[in-house]
Design a protein around this motif. Structure first.
Motif, PDB file in Angstrom:
ATOM      1  N   VAL A  20       0.851  -1.194   0.000  1.00 18.16           N
ATOM      2  CA  VAL A  20       0.000   0.000   0.000  1.00 18.16           C
ATOM      3  C   VAL A  20       0.887   1.244   0.000  1.00 18.16           C
ATOM      4  O   VAL A  20       1.638   1.480   0.952  1.00 18.16           O
ATOM      5  CB  VAL A  20      -0.919   0.019   1.246  1.00 18.16           C
ATOM      6  N   MET A  21       0.794   2.009  -1.090  1.00 20.70           N
ATOM      7  CA  MET A  21       1.553   3.256  -1.167  1.00 20.70           C
ATOM      8  C   MET A  21       0.610   4.420  -0.882  1.00 20.70           C
ATOM      9  O   MET A  21      -0.449   4.538  -1.507  1.00 20.70           O
ATOM     10  CB  MET A  21       2.139   3.428  -2.581  1.00 20.70           C
ATOM     11  N   THR A  22       1.012   5.273   0.074  1.00 15.71           N
ATOM     12  CA  THR A  22       0.176   6.430   0.368  1.00 15.71           C
ATOM     13  C   THR A  22       1.058   7.657   0.591  1.00 15.71           C
ATOM     14  O   THR A  22       2.286   7.575   0.554  1.00 15.71           O
ATOM     15  CB  THR A  22      -0.745   6.148   1.566  1.00 15.71           C
ATOM     16  N   GLY A  23       0.412   8.790   0.840  1.00 14.39           N
ATOM     17  CA  GLY A  23       1.141  10.052   1.037  1.00 14.39           C
ATOM     18  C   GLY A  23       0.303  11.177   0.467  1.00 14.39           C
ATOM     19  O   GLY A  23      -0.693  10.943  -0.235  1.00 14.39           O
ATOM     20  N   ALA A  24       0.715  12.393   0.749  1.00 15.95           N
ATOM     21  CA  ALA A  24      -0.077  13.568   0.376  1.00 15.95           C
ATOM     22  C   ALA A  24      -0.278  13.679  -1.140  1.00 15.95           C
ATOM     23  O   ALA A  24       0.538  13.181  -1.922  1.00 15.95           O
ATOM     24  CB  ALA A  24       0.649  14.820   0.865  1.00 15.95           C
ATOM     25  N   SER A  25      -1.343  14.365  -1.494  1.00 18.19           N
ATOM     26  CA  SER A  25      -1.601  14.636  -2.905  1.00 18.19           C
ATOM     27  C   SER A  25      -0.443  15.452  -3.490  1.00 18.19           C
ATOM     28  O   SER A  25      -0.004  16.437  -2.891  1.00 18.19           O
ATOM     29  CB  SER A  25      -2.905  15.422  -3.031  1.00 18.19           C
ATOM     30  N   GLY A  26       0.078  15.009  -4.622  1.00 21.73           N
ATOM     31  CA  GLY A  26       1.149  15.742  -5.298  1.00 21.73           C
ATOM     32  C   GLY A  26       2.549  15.315  -4.887  1.00 21.73           C
ATOM     33  O   GLY A  26       3.538  15.803  -5.433  1.00 21.73           O
ATOM     34  N   VAL A  27       2.640  14.360  -3.950  1.00 18.69           N
ATOM     35  CA  VAL A  27       3.972  13.958  -3.464  1.00 18.69           C
ATOM     36  C   VAL A  27       4.729  13.129  -4.509  1.00 18.69           C
ATOM     37  O   VAL A  27       5.951  12.980  -4.434  1.00 18.69           O
ATOM     38  CB  VAL A  27       3.837  13.207  -2.107  1.00 18.69           C
ATOM     39  N   HIS A  85     -12.521   2.566   1.239  1.00 17.07           N
ATOM     40  CA  HIS A  85     -12.954   3.725   0.453  1.00 17.07           C
ATOM     41  C   HIS A  85     -12.902   4.954   1.343  1.00 17.07           C
ATOM     42  O   HIS A  85     -12.915   4.836   2.572  1.00 17.07           O
ATOM     43  CB  HIS A  85     -14.359   3.524  -0.131  1.00 17.07           C
ATOM     44  N   ALA A  86     -12.836   6.123   0.719  1.00 23.31           N
ATOM     45  CA  ALA A  86     -12.761   7.356   1.496  1.00 23.31           C
ATOM     46  C   ALA A  86     -13.285   8.506   0.661  1.00 23.31           C
ATOM     47  O   ALA A  86     -13.336   8.423  -0.573  1.00 23.31           O
ATOM     48  CB  ALA A  86     -11.310   7.630   1.883  1.00 23.31           C
ATOM     49  N   GLU A  87     -13.662   9.579   1.380  1.00 26.85           N
ATOM     50  CA  GLU A  87     -14.009  10.800   0.678  1.00 26.85           C
ATOM     51  C   GLU A  87     -12.786  11.692   0.768  1.00 26.85           C
ATOM     52  O   GLU A  87     -12.203  11.836   1.859  1.00 26.85           O
ATOM     53  CB  GLU A  87     -15.216  11.464   1.346  1.00 26.85           C
ATOM     54  N   PHE A  88     -12.340  12.212  -0.351  1.00 29.28           N
ATOM     55  CA  PHE A  88     -11.137  13.046  -0.363  1.00 29.28           C
ATOM     56  C   PHE A  88     -11.427  14.324  -1.136  1.00 29.28           C
ATOM     57  O   PHE A  88     -11.726  14.260  -2.336  1.00 29.28           O
ATOM     58  CB  PHE A  88      -9.961  12.274  -0.999  1.00 29.28           C
ATOM     59  N   VAL A  89     -11.380  15.454  -0.429  1.00 26.90           N
ATOM     60  CA  VAL A  89     -11.617  16.774  -1.023  1.00 26.90           C
ATOM     61  C   VAL A  89     -12.821  16.751  -1.994  1.00 26.90           C
ATOM     62  O   VAL A  89     -12.722  17.135  -3.158  1.00 26.90           O
ATOM     63  CB  VAL A  89     -10.333  17.328  -1.700  1.00 26.90           C
ATOM     64  N   LYS A 143       3.803  21.987  -2.727  1.00 29.78           N
ATOM     65  CA  LYS A 143       2.937  22.986  -3.369  1.00 29.78           C
ATOM     66  C   LYS A 143       3.435  23.268  -4.793  1.00 29.78           C
ATOM     67  O   LYS A 143       2.638  23.357  -5.735  1.00 29.78           O
ATOM     68  CB  LYS A 143       2.942  24.271  -2.526  1.00 29.78           C
ATOM     69  N   HIS A 144       4.747  23.375  -4.921  1.00 29.00           N
ATOM     70  CA  HIS A 144       5.363  23.644  -6.226  1.00 29.00           C
ATOM     71  C   HIS A 144       4.934  22.578  -7.244  1.00 29.00           C
ATOM     72  O   HIS A 144       4.568  22.890  -8.375  1.00 29.00           O
ATOM     73  CB  HIS A 144       6.884  23.623  -6.024  1.00 29.00           C
ATOM     74  N   ARG A 145       4.958  21.302  -6.799  1.00 27.30           N
ATOM     75  CA  ARG A 145       4.597  20.205  -7.719  1.00 27.30           C
ATOM     76  C   ARG A 145       3.130  20.284  -8.114  1.00 27.30           C
ATOM     77  O   ARG A 145       2.778  20.062  -9.275  1.00 27.30           O
ATOM     78  CB  ARG A 145       4.906  18.854  -7.067  1.00 27.30           C
ATOM     79  N   LEU A 146       2.270  20.622  -7.140  1.00 25.10           N
ATOM     80  CA  LEU A 146       0.837  20.711  -7.475  1.00 25.10           C
ATOM     81  C   LEU A 146       0.581  21.892  -8.416  1.00 25.10           C
ATOM     82  O   LEU A 146      -0.219  21.785  -9.354  1.00 25.10           O
ATOM     83  CB  LEU A 146       0.001  20.846  -6.196  1.00 25.10           C
ATOM     84  N   LEU A 147       1.287  22.998  -8.167  1.00 26.10           N
ATOM     85  CA  LEU A 147       1.104  24.170  -9.043  1.00 26.10           C
ATOM     86  C   LEU A 147       1.584  23.848 -10.460  1.00 26.10           C
ATOM     87  O   LEU A 147       0.905  24.149 -11.442  1.00 26.10           O
ATOM     88  CB  LEU A 147       1.879  25.376  -8.491  1.00 26.10           C
ATOM     89  N   LEU A 148       2.750  23.184 -10.536  1.00 27.12           N
ATOM     90  CA  LEU A 148       3.289  22.851 -11.869  1.00 27.12           C
ATOM     91  C   LEU A 148       2.430  21.808 -12.577  1.00 27.12           C
ATOM     92  O   LEU A 148       2.289  21.849 -13.797  1.00 27.12           O
ATOM     93  CB  LEU A 148       4.722  22.314 -11.749  1.00 27.12           C
ATOM     94  N   ARG A 149       1.862  20.845 -11.804  1.00 23.57           N
ATOM     95  CA  ARG A 149       1.030  19.816 -12.442  1.00 23.57           C
ATOM     96  C   ARG A 149      -0.178  20.465 -13.103  1.00 23.57           C
ATOM     97  O   ARG A 149      -0.614  20.042 -14.174  1.00 23.57           O
ATOM     98  CB  ARG A 149       0.589  18.755 -11.417  1.00 23.57           C
ATOM     99  N   GLY A 150      -0.730  21.487 -12.436  1.00 23.41           N
ATOM    100  CA  GLY A 150      -1.786  22.288 -13.056  1.00 23.41           C
ATOM    101  C   GLY A 150      -3.085  21.549 -13.318  1.00 23.41           C
ATOM    102  O   GLY A 150      -3.835  21.925 -14.221  1.00 23.41           O
ATOM    103  N   THR A 151      -3.380  20.534 -12.513  1.00 16.41           N
ATOM    104  CA  THR A 151      -4.619  19.776 -12.751  1.00 16.41           C
ATOM    105  C   THR A 151      -5.757  20.234 -11.836  1.00 16.41           C
ATOM    106  O   THR A 151      -6.891  19.819 -12.033  1.00 16.41           O
ATOM    107  CB  THR A 151      -4.378  18.265 -12.561  1.00 16.41           C
ATOM    108  N   GLU A 152      -5.440  21.052 -10.832  1.00 12.71           N
ATOM    109  CA  GLU A 152      -6.478  21.523  -9.912  1.00 12.71           C
ATOM    110  C   GLU A 152      -6.491  23.048  -9.868  1.00 12.71           C
ATOM    111  O   GLU A 152      -5.466  23.692 -10.140  1.00 12.71           O
ATOM    112  CB  GLU A 152      -6.222  21.015  -8.477  1.00 12.71           C
ATOM    113  N   SER A 153      -7.642  23.606  -9.464  1.00 10.40           N
ATOM    114  CA  SER A 153      -7.729  25.053  -9.269  1.00 10.40           C
ATOM    115  C   SER A 153      -6.898  25.426  -8.036  1.00 10.40           C
ATOM    116  O   SER A 153      -6.590  24.549  -7.199  1.00 10.40           O
ATOM    117  CB  SER A 153      -9.187  25.449  -9.036  1.00 10.40           C
ATOM    118  N   LEU A 154      -6.579  26.721  -7.893  1.00 11.15           N
ATOM    119  CA  LEU A 154      -5.803  27.172  -6.719  1.00 11.15           C
ATOM    120  C   LEU A 154      -6.541  26.824  -5.430  1.00 11.15           C
ATOM    121  O   LEU A 154      -5.944  26.419  -4.437  1.00 11.15           O
ATOM    122  CB  LEU A 154      -5.561  28.677  -6.792  1.00 11.15           C
TER     123      LEU A 154
END
Ligand SMILES: Nc1ncnc2c1ncn2[C@@H]1O[C@H](COP(=O)(O)OP(=O)(O)OP(=O)(O)O)[C@@H](O)[C@H]1O
Ligand SMILES: Nc1nc2c(ncn2[C@@H]2O[C@H](COP(=O)(O)O)[C@@H](O)[C@H]2O)c(=O)[nH]1
Length: 234
Positions: A20-27, A85-89, A143-154
């Motif tokens: 099981v691999m887990t960790g924050a979104s964008g890691v 299962h889970a609810e995520f954002v 944060k840098h990776r999530l901003l660069l990925r550009g798949t979500e709104s700010l």
């Protein structure tokens, strides 16, 4: 009865291991997973998740996720069709139970790439699962990776980052921690975990049973060598 007698009663196929691999979104979970699956596609089954989130451009149903409606997801929850299962954002995410069980029964290792609440459910329901937590070098880099990925709104990125801080407090629940700073090192570390887990005793029972057998060809050579040494010594 000799201590090794039980070794010969090994079932034809040893059950696979659940990773099981887990960790924050964008890691970088998906990025690490893609590389690991490139190396291990024959022996590692990647579990495709189900979600109610809309597909991103380029994502394919049945490949990246099973994209389903909220109603369909909830019907599956009601019939106990998820391992977790889970609810995520604001969306549901879950691991369909059957394909995972089938692959493990066939002796394949299985990889889940899921968020932290779901991973903790798996740890409780499948205590033998190997739990791997991926961390970023820093929150700024995350944060840098999530901003660069550009798949979500700010706004959604901020929600994912707020969740990331809380999730990292759960790190002590996991067996291994991999820092995803330089990607190649992170992939190597992840592969090292898989290699080490595959060398654990229960998985090596057949190798030990094999180590206790004889090979007639080598035995014949041994006999000649023994005889030669005996003659040389007399
Ligand atoms: N070691 C790394 N160094 C720099 N960038 C990276 C590294 N690993 C991944 N990335 C980049 O960071 C972004 C997020 O990675 P990825 O989508 O794999 O994360 P994730 O953990 O799967 O995210 P999510 O949980 O939101 O699906 C991607 O654009 C990816 O290319
Ligand atoms: N609990 C679960 N979490 C899952 C599953 N599949 C993916 N995820 C995680 O959700 C977040 C958001 O994913 P995204 O694709 O919208 O960026 C991320 O952390 C995924 O790892 C699952 O089956 N169960």
């Amino acid at each position: 009865m000799p201590w090794f007698a039980g070794l010969f009663e090994v079932s034809a196929v040893a059950r696979g291991t659940l990773f099981v691999m887990t960790g924050a979104s964008g890691v970088g979970k998906g990025t690490i997973r893609a590389q690991v699956m490139g190396y291990l596609h024959k022996s590692l089954h990647y579990s495709i998740s189900m979600t109610t989130r809309a597909p991103r451009p380029g994502e394919k149903h049945g490949q990246d996720y099973y994209f389903v409606s909220k109603e369909e997801f909830e019907a599956r929850i009601a019939r106990n069709g998820f391992l977790e299962h889970a609810e995520f954002v604001g969306n549901y995410y879950g691991t369909p139970r059957e394909p995972v069980e089938e692959a493990l029964d066939r002796g394949l290792d299985v990889l889940l790439e899921i968020e932290v609440q779901g991973a903790l459910q798996v740890a409780e329901r499948a205590p033998d699962a190997v739990m791997i937590f991926i961390v970023p070098p820093s929150l700024s880099e995350l944060k840098h990776r999530l901003l660069l990925r550009g798949t979500e709104s700010l706004e959604k990125i901020e929600k994912r980052l707020a969740q990331a801080r809380r999730e990292m407090e759960a790190a002590h629940n996991f067996h291994y921690v991999v820092v995803n700073d330089e990607l190649g090192s992170a992939v190597n570390d992840f592969m090292a975990v898989i290699r080490a887990e595959r060398l654990r005793y229960p998985r090596m029972r057949e190798a030990i049973a094999q180590a206790l057998t004889h090979d007639p060809e080598i035995d014949a050579e041994n006999a000649v060598l023994e005889e030669t040494i005996r003659k040389a010594g007399s």
